[in-house]
Design an enzyme around this catalytic site. Structure first.
Site, PDB file in Angstrom:
ATOM      1  N   PHE A  25       7.090  57.464  31.195  1.00  0.00           N
ATOM      2  CA  PHE A  25       7.765  58.738  31.412  1.00  0.00           C
ATOM      3  C   PHE A  25       8.009  59.453  30.087  1.00  0.00           C
ATOM      4  CE2 PHE A  25      11.836  61.090  32.254  1.00  0.00           C
ATOM      5  CZ  PHE A  25      11.328  61.986  33.172  1.00  0.00           C
ATOM      6  N   SER A  93       6.696  50.723  30.896  1.00  0.00           N
ATOM      7  CA  SER A  93       7.871  51.489  31.301  1.00  0.00           C
ATOM      8  C   SER A  93       7.680  52.070  32.707  1.00  0.00           C
ATOM      9  CB  SER A  93       8.148  52.571  30.258  1.00  0.00           C
ATOM     10  OG  SER A  93       9.434  53.121  30.437  1.00  0.00           O
ATOM     11  N   MET A  94       7.748  53.401  32.882  1.00  0.00           N
ATOM     12  CA  MET A  94       7.485  53.958  34.201  1.00  0.00           C
ATOM     13  C   MET A  94       6.061  53.678  34.638  1.00  0.00           C
ATOM     14  SD  MET A  94       7.768  57.865  35.662  1.00  0.00           S
ATOM     15  CE  MET A  94       6.157  58.382  35.022  1.00  0.00           C
ATOM     16  N   ASP A 194      15.520  46.227  23.662  1.00  0.00           N
ATOM     17  CA  ASP A 194      14.922  47.445  24.223  1.00  0.00           C
ATOM     18  C   ASP A 194      16.055  48.441  24.426  1.00  0.00           C
ATOM     19  OD1 ASP A 194      13.907  49.423  25.969  1.00  0.00           O
ATOM     20  OD2 ASP A 194      12.506  48.018  26.883  1.00  0.00           O
ATOM     21  N   HIS A 224      11.139  49.238  22.768  1.00  0.00           N
ATOM     22  CA  HIS A 224      10.625  49.605  24.095  1.00  0.00           C
ATOM     23  C   HIS A 224       9.120  49.884  24.114  1.00  0.00           C
ATOM     24  CE1 HIS A 224      10.587  51.036  28.168  1.00  0.00           C
ATOM     25  NE2 HIS A 224      10.125  52.210  27.794  1.00  0.00           N
TER      26      HIS A 224
END
Length: 250
Positions: A25, A93-94, A194, A224
């Site tokens: 994202f 992530s996303m 993270d 992250h």
């Protein structure tokens, strides 16, 4: 709308083993390009799409919803399916959320999941007010560039658009609810340090998926965006070993 230089999608046609790669994202394919190229160099067929609203402006992203991002990933899966009989989904992530959704939606087509700091929830207290806040404030500070390695930058937005973020939350709810539908082998690589995605995401995944084949690797020297961080080589090596293992014919 013009695409930022370096934010272009990546595609490579190779063998009948396909790799579906998903970025995160407010980010771009740039964060996942090293993995995509490593897979292409190994001879695999690769698709790394640019998600709608990404790689242009955060204001455009605010006009998009999770169904737009999923449609792009699903279209890339369909492309791979036309050429490949074994597909592995990889996401950051996303992108990990979207890869998980791909496994849920195509249980017989996706052979395995590689999830790097996948997102299923966030701790930010402001999220509680997000349903109302999104109509008042268009964006908040950026969540990008959480990277430990000096001198490395993620190509991502300087703001986090709230309407798009609220839509992502709706996707988290759906994917989290359906985690028991995931039966494929899972390689989970996550960073204890993270600053974007909380450790509960990884714990939630491991606890709720039905997969009997689950491998967890800690990324102790990365934040992250670990694919661009100090553990990038480890991530790529483990991803390649995993793809080879889960795509071997019986």
């Amino acid at each position: 709308m013009d695409v930022l230089p370096g934010a272009e999608p990546f595609a490579h046609d190779g063998s009948d083993i396909g790799v579906l790669v998903c970025h995160g994202f407010t980010g771009t394919p740039q964060s996942m390009l090293p993995i995509a190229r490593r897979c292409a160099d190994a001879g695999y067929t690769v698709r790394l799409p640019r998600l709608p609203g990404h790689g242009t402006t955060w204001k455009e992203l605010n006009t998009k919803r999770w169904t737009d991002w999923w449609s792009e990933i699903d279209a890339a899966y369909d492309e791979l399916r036309q050429r490949c009989d074994r597909i592995v989904a990889v996401g950051l992530s996303m992108g990990g959320t979207l890869a998980t959704l791909a496994a849920q939606s195509h249980p017989h087509g996706i052979r395995g999941l590689v999830l790097i700091n996948p997102a299923y929830t966030m701790r930010d207290i402001r999220l509680k007010a997000l349903p109302a806040l999104q109509h008042v404030v268009p964006s908040i500070a950026s969540i990008a560039n959480d990277i430990k390695k000096p001198g490395v930058r993620e190509l991502a937005y300087e703001r986090t658009p709230l309407r798009a973020l609220q839509s992502q939350r709706q996707m988290w709810e759906k994917v989290t609810r359906d985690l028991p539908q995931v039966t494929q082998p899972v390689l989970l690589l996550h960073s204890p340090d993270d600053h974007v995605v909380p450790p509960e995401c990884s714990a939630l995944l491991l606890a709720r998926v039905s997969s009997s084949d689950k491998t967890e690797i800690l990324l102790t020297d990365s934040y992250h965006v670990a694919t661009l961080d100090n553990d990038a080589a480890l991530i790529e090596d483990e991803t390649m070993h995993f793809i080879q293992r889960v795509t071997e014919r019986p």
